[in-house]
Write an enzyme that holds these catalytic residues in place. Structure first.
Site, mmCIF file in Angstrom:
data_model
loop_
_atom_site.group_PDB
_atom_site.id
_atom_site.type_symbol
_atom_site.label_atom_id
_atom_site.label_comp_id
_atom_site.label_asym_id
_atom_site.label_seq_id
_atom_site.Cartn_x
_atom_site.Cartn_y
_atom_site.Cartn_z
ATOM 1 N N GLY A 1 44.211 -53.729 16.975
ATOM 2 C CA GLY A 1 44.066 -55.130 17.401
ATOM 3 C C GLY A 1 45.328 -55.671 18.036
ATOM 4 N N ASN B 1 39.487 -62.373 33.465
ATOM 5 C CA ASN B 1 38.655 -62.732 32.309
ATOM 6 C C ASN B 1 38.444 -64.222 32.104
ATOM 7 O OD1 ASN B 1 37.400 -61.223 30.427
ATOM 8 N ND2 ASN B 1 39.323 -60.314 29.681
ATOM 9 N N GLN C 1 46.384 -54.740 21.012
ATOM 10 C CA GLN C 1 46.225 -54.823 22.466
ATOM 11 C C GLN C 1 46.052 -56.298 22.859
ATOM 12 O OE1 GLN C 1 44.053 -53.712 20.213
ATOM 13 N NE2 GLN C 1 42.046 -53.223 21.046
ATOM 14 N N VAL D 1 34.361 -59.522 24.711
ATOM 15 C CA VAL D 1 34.983 -59.728 23.408
ATOM 16 C C VAL D 1 34.814 -61.166 22.900
ATOM 17 C CG1 VAL D 1 37.320 -60.067 24.366
ATOM 18 C CG2 VAL D 1 37.055 -59.234 22.071
ATOM 19 N N VAL D 2 34.947 -62.160 23.755
ATOM 20 C CA VAL D 2 34.866 -63.547 23.265
ATOM 21 C C VAL D 2 33.457 -63.847 22.751
ATOM 22 C CG1 VAL D 2 35.018 -65.985 23.883
ATOM 23 C CG2 VAL D 2 36.728 -64.402 24.756
ATOM 24 N N TYR E 1 31.155 -51.335 40.443
ATOM 25 C CA TYR E 1 31.630 -52.720 40.452
ATOM 26 C C TYR E 1 32.978 -52.816 41.167
ATOM 27 C CZ TYR E 1 32.873 -57.340 38.515
ATOM 28 O OH TYR E 1 33.229 -58.666 38.354
ATOM 29 N N ASP E 2 33.935 -51.991 40.725
ATOM 30 C CA ASP E 2 35.306 -52.093 41.258
ATOM 31 C C ASP E 2 35.327 -51.813 42.765
ATOM 32 O OD1 ASP E 2 35.570 -52.140 38.539
ATOM 33 O OD2 ASP E 2 37.069 -50.559 38.386
ATOM 34 N N ASN F 1 31.098 -61.697 21.921
ATOM 35 C CA ASN F 1 30.812 -60.819 20.774
ATOM 36 C C ASN F 1 31.359 -61.398 19.485
ATOM 37 O OD1 ASN F 1 29.495 -58.703 21.845
ATOM 38 N ND2 ASN F 1 31.167 -57.229 21.674
HETATM 39 N N1 LIG Z 1 33.213 -64.097 34.313
HETATM 40 C C1 LIG Z 1 34.314 -63.434 34.595
HETATM 41 O O1 LIG Z 1 35.198 -63.289 33.739
HETATM 42 C C2 LIG Z 1 34.537 -62.856 35.984
HETATM 43 C C3 LIG Z 1 35.713 -62.146 36.228
HETATM 44 C C4 LIG Z 1 35.917 -61.614 37.491
HETATM 45 C C5 LIG Z 1 34.998 -61.824 38.502
HETATM 46 N N2 LIG Z 1 33.869 -62.519 38.243
HETATM 47 C C6 LIG Z 1 32.900 -62.666 39.350
HETATM 48 O O2 LIG Z 1 32.348 -63.954 39.369
HETATM 49 C C7 LIG Z 1 30.974 -63.904 39.753
HETATM 50 C C8 LIG Z 1 30.125 -64.599 38.703
HETATM 51 O O3 LIG Z 1 30.294 -63.933 37.448
HETATM 52 P P1 LIG Z 1 29.599 -64.466 36.107
HETATM 53 O O4 LIG Z 1 30.517 -64.162 34.984
HETATM 54 O O5 LIG Z 1 29.111 -65.828 36.307
HETATM 55 O O6 LIG Z 1 28.390 -63.424 35.996
HETATM 56 P P2 LIG Z 1 26.836 -63.691 35.778
HETATM 57 O O7 LIG Z 1 26.207 -62.362 35.584
HETATM 58 O O8 LIG Z 1 26.614 -64.715 34.736
HETATM 59 O O9 LIG Z 1 26.411 -64.319 37.173
HETATM 60 C C9 LIG Z 1 26.078 -63.564 38.296
HETATM 61 C C10 LIG Z 1 24.849 -64.207 38.936
HETATM 62 O O10 LIG Z 1 24.513 -63.483 40.121
HETATM 63 C C11 LIG Z 1 23.101 -63.286 40.130
HETATM 64 N N3 LIG Z 1 22.822 -62.091 40.945
HETATM 65 C C12 LIG Z 1 23.118 -60.803 40.657
HETATM 66 N N4 LIG Z 1 22.705 -60.004 41.654
HETATM 67 C C13 LIG Z 1 22.146 -60.797 42.593
HETATM 68 C C14 LIG Z 1 21.522 -60.568 43.849
HETATM 69 N N5 LIG Z 1 21.402 -59.320 44.356
HETATM 70 N N6 LIG Z 1 21.047 -61.642 44.549
HETATM 71 C C15 LIG Z 1 21.146 -62.903 44.052
HETATM 72 N N7 LIG Z 1 21.720 -63.169 42.864
HETATM 73 C C16 LIG Z 1 22.217 -62.139 42.138
HETATM 74 C C17 LIG Z 1 22.721 -63.132 38.677
HETATM 75 O O11 LIG Z 1 21.343 -63.347 38.419
HETATM 76 C C18 LIG Z 1 23.608 -64.174 38.030
HETATM 77 O O12 LIG Z 1 23.005 -65.437 37.999
HETATM 78 C C19 LIG Z 1 30.626 -62.426 39.929
HETATM 79 O O13 LIG Z 1 30.688 -62.111 41.293
HETATM 80 C C20 LIG Z 1 31.721 -61.719 39.171
HETATM 81 O O14 LIG Z 1 31.982 -60.446 39.700
HETATM 82 C C21 LIG Z 1 33.601 -63.030 37.007
#
Ligand SMILES: NC(=O)c1ccc[n+]([C@@H]2O[C@H](COP(=O)([O-])OP(=O)(O)OC[C@H]3O[C@@H](n4cnc5c(N)ncnc54)[C@H](O)[C@@H]3O)[C@@H](O)[C@H]2O)c1
Length: 321
Positions: free
Chosen positions: A216, A183, A218, A196-197, A154-155, A199
């Protein structure tokens, strides 16, 4: 004629990849409310049709099942690239696919943006800072990332996507925007994704004990989804010279114990808190510096944790029936 009318009334045709996910579904809804045509592309890896069900009948909403690791040929004016599983449980389930989604997905969406001359925004993450040695993190911090660990898919995938965005900018002069999202929580989060939220809320609604790892003390900071979406929309609207990366998140810190107590109170006061040994490598603190977002986008989060938790608990309460 159509495109002239679109420009005149600033109605645009906007692609949201990952549009059936947590953040994507809120973004689609907001863009429709602003009068745009929205094309939601998703392969439903972690997203669900339920998230976008109310939008399916909207005349300006289109849904396409598609995996962004394959090229896409559509006509759009703007692209929000959100497709990628976001929680550790989900992105570690098939780590190769996670990297492919970030890297091949970025290449395919950037290629599309180049072909149709669209503006493109990348949903990057605070995880590009890895296990940071600087607090709070500003955008000029290059991060402290393990390239070979279980979180690396991911990172490093997200870091490579950022690289691709900036190379397309340098090489092809593409209008790009990069948001580093911290987050975020709210309705339509996944109930079982280990965050966490969600959960805590699910445990509290079921009257089950809430587990805290360590004492707790952190701290974490949580941004409500409506605030985050506002930040993304403002970023997309910035002049072409502004590319980011820009941090979007809530700098208000709360201890995990305070969070648990607030959630229990909101959900009917039926749960006890239990303590388990601390998890190794659990960061003591995570907090964005949002000075740049404030300066350039005029953005700061406005929804309080109490308000946000209330709306989220009400969503989960309906979901759990
Ligand atoms: N929610 C957070 O706190 C947060 C924090 C940092 C970054 N992000 C980024 O924001 C974006 C959305 O996150 P989220 O929390 O809504 O996650 P989520 O998992 O709810 O949404 C991701 C969406 O992408 C779709 N997806 C995954 N792989 C795919 C592919 N190969 N082709 C087409 N669709 C695909 C999934 O089905 C899902 O609908 C992500 O890129 C995530 O990395 C979110």
């Amino acid at each position: 004629m159509v495109s002239v009318a679109r420009t005149r009334f600033s109605q645009r045709r906007i692609l949201v990849t990952g549009g059936a996910g947590f953040l994507g579904s809120h973004l689609c809804e907001r863009l429709l409310n602003e009068g745009h045509d929205v094309l939601c592309v998703d392969n439903f890896y972690t997203g669900t049709k339920r998230n976008i069900e109310p939008l399916l009948k909207h005349p300006r909403f289109e849904l396409m099942r598609h995996d962004v690791t394959f090229p896409l040929y559509v006509e759009v004016d703007e692209i929000y690239n959100l497709a990628c599983p976001a929680s550790p449980i989900h992105y570690q389930w098939d780590p190769v696919q996670t990297t492919k989604t970030s890297v091949h997905g970025a290449i395919n969406m950037l290629g599309l943006a180049k072909r149709v001359k669209a503006k493109i925004l990348q949903a990057s993450t605070s995880e590009v800072y890895g296990d940071p040695q600087v607090h709070p993190q500003t955008e000029d911090y290059w991060g402290h990332v393990n390239p070979i660990g279980p979180r690396s898919c991911y990172d490093e995938g997200k870091r490579c996507a950022e690289t691709l965005f900036f190379d397309y900018r340098r090489q092809h002069h593409l209008p790009i925007k990069v948001a580093r999202i911290f987050n975020t929580y709210g309705p339509r989060m996944h109930p079982n994704d280990g965050r966490v939220v969600s959960n805590f809320i699910v445990q509290a609604l079921k009257g089950e004990p809430i587990t805290i790892y360590g004492e707790g003390k952190q701290t974490r900071s949580f941004c409500y989804v409506d605030d985050l979406i506002e930040g993304l929309i403002r970023l997309m609207a910035t002049p072409e010279e502004f590319t980011g990366p820009v941090n979007l998140g809530n700098p208000n810190e709360v201890t995990i114990l305070e969070l648990a107590e607030k959630v229990i109170e909101l959900c009917g006061d039926r749960s006890k808190i239990t303590f388990q040994p601390a998890v190794p490598d659990d960061p003591r603190q995570r907090r964005p510096n949002i000075g740049l977002a404030h300066e350039v986008l005029g953005w700061t989060p406005s929804v309080s944790l109490e308000e946000g938790l209330k709306a989220t608990a009400s969503y989960f309460s309906k979901l759990l029936g």
